[in-house]
Motif scaffolding. Sequence first.
Motif, PDB file in Angstrom:
ATOM      1  N   LEU A   1       1.034  -1.358  -0.011  1.00  0.00           N
ATOM      2  CA  LEU A   1       0.096  -0.093   0.132  1.00  0.00           C
ATOM      3  C   LEU A   1       0.910   1.243   0.034  1.00  0.00           C
ATOM      4  N   TYR A   2       0.205   2.329  -0.568  1.00  0.00           N
ATOM      5  CA  TYR A   2       1.206   3.599  -0.677  1.00  0.00           C
ATOM      6  C   TYR A   2       0.271   4.897  -0.549  1.00  0.00           C
ATOM      7  N   ASP A   3       0.990   5.979  -0.367  1.00  0.00           N
ATOM      8  CA  ASP A   3       0.297   7.301  -0.582  1.00  0.00           C
ATOM      9  C   ASP A   3       0.673   8.108  -1.606  1.00  0.00           C
ATOM     10  N   ARG A   4       0.066   8.118  -2.627  1.00  0.00           N
ATOM     11  CA  ARG A   4       0.692   9.305  -3.739  1.00  0.00           C
ATOM     12  C   ARG A   4       0.891  10.510  -2.998  1.00  0.00           C
ATOM     13  N   ALA A   5       1.838  11.342  -3.897  1.00  0.00           N
ATOM     14  CA  ALA A   5       1.973  12.640  -3.339  1.00  0.00           C
ATOM     15  C   ALA A   5       0.800  13.462  -3.211  1.00  0.00           C
ATOM     16  N   GLY A   6       0.658  14.256  -1.969  1.00  0.00           N
ATOM     17  CA  GLY A   6      -0.233  15.132  -1.947  1.00  0.00           C
ATOM     18  C   GLY A   6      -1.346  14.597  -1.170  1.00  0.00           C
ATOM     19  N   THR A   7      -0.997  13.415  -0.700  1.00  0.00           N
ATOM     20  CA  THR A   7      -2.167  12.609   0.152  1.00  0.00           C
ATOM     21  C   THR A   7      -1.453  11.829   1.295  1.00  0.00           C
ATOM     22  N   GLY A   8      -2.144  11.525   2.381  1.00  0.00           N
ATOM     23  CA  GLY A   8      -1.681  10.662   3.240  1.00  0.00           C
ATOM     24  C   GLY A   8      -0.439  11.181   4.000  1.00  0.00           C
ATOM     25  N   TRP A   9       0.473  10.390   4.184  1.00  0.00           N
ATOM     26  CA  TRP A   9       1.776  10.683   4.930  1.00  0.00           C
ATOM     27  C   TRP A   9       2.813  11.052   3.886  1.00  0.00           C
ATOM     28  N   SER A  10       2.600  11.018   2.441  1.00  0.00           N
ATOM     29  CA  SER A  10       3.318  11.557   1.493  1.00  0.00           C
ATOM     30  C   SER A  10       3.509  12.967   1.478  1.00  0.00           C
ATOM     31  N   ASP A  11       4.727  13.598   0.937  1.00  0.00           N
ATOM     32  CA  ASP A  11       4.896  14.908   0.671  1.00  0.00           C
ATOM     33  C   ASP A  11       3.852  15.848   0.216  1.00  0.00           C
ATOM     34  N   ARG A  12       3.465  16.912   0.418  1.00  0.00           N
ATOM     35  CA  ARG A  12       2.241  17.769  -0.169  1.00  0.00           C
ATOM     36  C   ARG A  12       3.019  18.075  -1.409  1.00  0.00           C
ATOM     37  N   VAL A  13       1.972  18.082  -2.571  1.00  0.00           N
ATOM     38  CA  VAL A  13       1.999  18.587  -3.722  1.00  0.00           C
ATOM     39  C   VAL A  13       0.782  19.601  -4.224  1.00  0.00           C
ATOM     40  N   GLU A  14       1.036  20.325  -5.170  1.00  0.00           N
ATOM     41  CA  GLU A  14      -0.512  20.681  -5.820  1.00  0.00           C
ATOM     42  C   GLU A  14      -1.370  19.965  -6.340  1.00  0.00           C
ATOM     43  N   LEU A  15      -2.624  19.937  -5.927  1.00  0.00           N
ATOM     44  CA  LEU A  15      -3.544  19.015  -6.595  1.00  0.00           C
ATOM     45  C   LEU A  15      -4.695  19.917  -7.485  1.00  0.00           C
ATOM     46  N   PRO A  16      -5.258  19.399  -8.484  1.00  0.00           N
ATOM     47  CA  PRO A  16      -5.132  17.886  -8.728  1.00  0.00           C
ATOM     48  C   PRO A  16      -3.914  17.573  -9.661  1.00  0.00           C
ATOM     49  N   ARG A  17      -3.898  16.486 -10.145  1.00  0.00           N
ATOM     50  CA  ARG A  17      -2.611  16.084 -10.880  1.00  0.00           C
ATOM     51  C   ARG A  17      -3.092  15.090 -12.134  1.00  0.00           C
ATOM     52  N   ARG A  18      -2.352  15.131 -13.153  1.00  0.00           N
ATOM     53  CA  ARG A  18      -2.604  14.264 -14.334  1.00  0.00           C
ATOM     54  C   ARG A  18      -2.178  12.791 -14.029  1.00  0.00           C
ATOM     55  N   ALA A  19      -2.904  12.050 -14.488  1.00  0.00           N
ATOM     56  CA  ALA A  19      -3.072  10.343 -14.227  1.00  0.00           C
ATOM     57  C   ALA A  19      -1.582   9.855 -14.767  1.00  0.00           C
ATOM     58  N   GLU A  20      -1.115  10.487 -15.765  1.00  0.00           N
ATOM     59  CA  GLU A  20       0.126  10.158 -16.332  1.00  0.00           C
ATOM     60  C   GLU A  20       1.232  10.520 -15.252  1.00  0.00           C
ATOM     61  N   GLU A  21       1.306  11.501 -14.356  1.00  0.00           N
ATOM     62  CA  GLU A  21       2.279  12.031 -13.591  1.00  0.00           C
ATOM     63  C   GLU A  21       1.967  11.011 -12.342  1.00  0.00           C
ATOM     64  N   VAL A  22       0.773  10.570 -12.038  1.00  0.00           N
ATOM     65  CA  VAL A  22       0.709   9.703 -10.777  1.00  0.00           C
ATOM     66  C   VAL A  22       1.211   8.532 -11.182  1.00  0.00           C
ATOM     67  N   ALA A  23       0.684   7.837 -12.251  1.00  0.00           N
ATOM     68  CA  ALA A  23       1.305   6.667 -12.783  1.00  0.00           C
ATOM     69  C   ALA A  23       2.833   6.389 -12.827  1.00  0.00           C
ATOM     70  N   ASP A  24       3.558   7.398 -13.142  1.00  0.00           N
ATOM     71  CA  ASP A  24       4.894   7.468 -13.476  1.00  0.00           C
ATOM     72  C   ASP A  24       5.484   7.586 -11.782  1.00  0.00           C
ATOM     73  N   GLU A  25       5.088   8.389 -11.073  1.00  0.00           N
ATOM     74  CA  GLU A  25       5.367   8.564  -9.620  1.00  0.00           C
ATOM     75  C   GLU A  25       5.350   7.035  -9.061  1.00  0.00           C
ATOM     76  N   LEU A  26       4.210   6.458  -9.269  1.00  0.00           N
ATOM     77  CA  LEU A  26       4.041   4.991  -8.662  1.00  0.00           C
ATOM     78  C   LEU A  26       5.221   4.061  -9.265  1.00  0.00           C
ATOM     79  N   ARG A  27       5.373   4.413 -10.430  1.00  0.00           N
ATOM     80  CA  ARG A  27       6.376   3.330 -10.913  1.00  0.00           C
ATOM     81  C   ARG A  27       7.813   3.497 -10.407  1.00  0.00           C
ATOM     82  N   ARG A  28       8.211   4.791 -10.225  1.00  0.00           N
ATOM     83  CA  ARG A  28       9.562   5.269  -9.628  1.00  0.00           C
ATOM     84  C   ARG A  28       9.542   4.834  -8.101  1.00  0.00           C
TER      85      ARG A  28
END
Length: 303
Positions: free
Chosen positions: A62-89
């Motif tokens: 399980l994980y928290d994408r950036a901008g949610t939960g205990w991960s670092d804050r980022v400006e929301l909303p985000r593009r789906a491609e950005e979120v997918a690439d972040e998860l991969r990394r």
Amino acid sequence: MSEQSFGGPPVGRLYDVEGRRLLLHRSGEGAPSVVFLPGAGLVGLDFLNVQARAAEFATSVLYDRAGTGWSDRVELPRRAEEVADELRRLLRAAEVPGPYLLVGHSLGAFYARRYAQLFPAEVAGLLLVDPGHEDILTFMPEQMAELSEQMKLNEADMPDLTAEQIEAARGQYAQIYAQWADAAREPLIDHHLASWRTSLRETENFETEIYDELRHGGGLPDVPLIVLTAGGDNPYWAQFMSPEAMRQGLEGVRAMHAAMAAAVPRGEQRVLEDAAHQHLHVEQPDAVIEAVRDLLDRAAPHR
């Protein structure tokens, strides 16, 4: 209560991904790895119940994408491609073995599908938990277009919660997460009470970006796919809809999910009659785990 008032993560650890700290918690062994992608307003810890059970027979994450939960804050909303690439990394940084069975709930299902479009060779299967879809209105009765406009909430118009509302919500959350260990339940409840606006921010770009990303992002890989449909009433919709409109809307969702399953060679829809959208995995954890097991079995060549 400030969105920055909660402390360190109660489970998992923070990984550095290109200058951002992202929470990931893993347990279990084996590949494909099962990765849970939360819906809007939820975080990784919301899925601790099913993540822990999946860890009994697979690597489970399980994980928290950036901008949610205990991960670092980022400006929301985000593009789906950005979120997918972040998860991969993040999965690479945490050395989580691929390929991946992506379990995406609601908004998380958009991100799971986008990951599969972008990185098809890394996906062993897809479990879409009451997902949305870019063409949802084509499956809905005509009045749903007008109702969908009424249901849009502007964050600027939402007042802070009163002390009474916070106390009532705390009691409701305590019931939802009754099976969570104290060390996880209390921080999770505090987080939700502090960060309830996040779901509004994350979904602001559905019609302006995410829908078109999925429409024009290419097909899904030929992997086993299961769509779980919440057959029970949607409590959020109930604030705006008559019982008849609710019935028609839920029928539209069933038809939409059936079409999503039929659009791939190895797709299947399962309707859970007594489950509601937001916490299907809490109300019907056995159905989620059964679907995970079935998909891993169908991805047996990867194993």
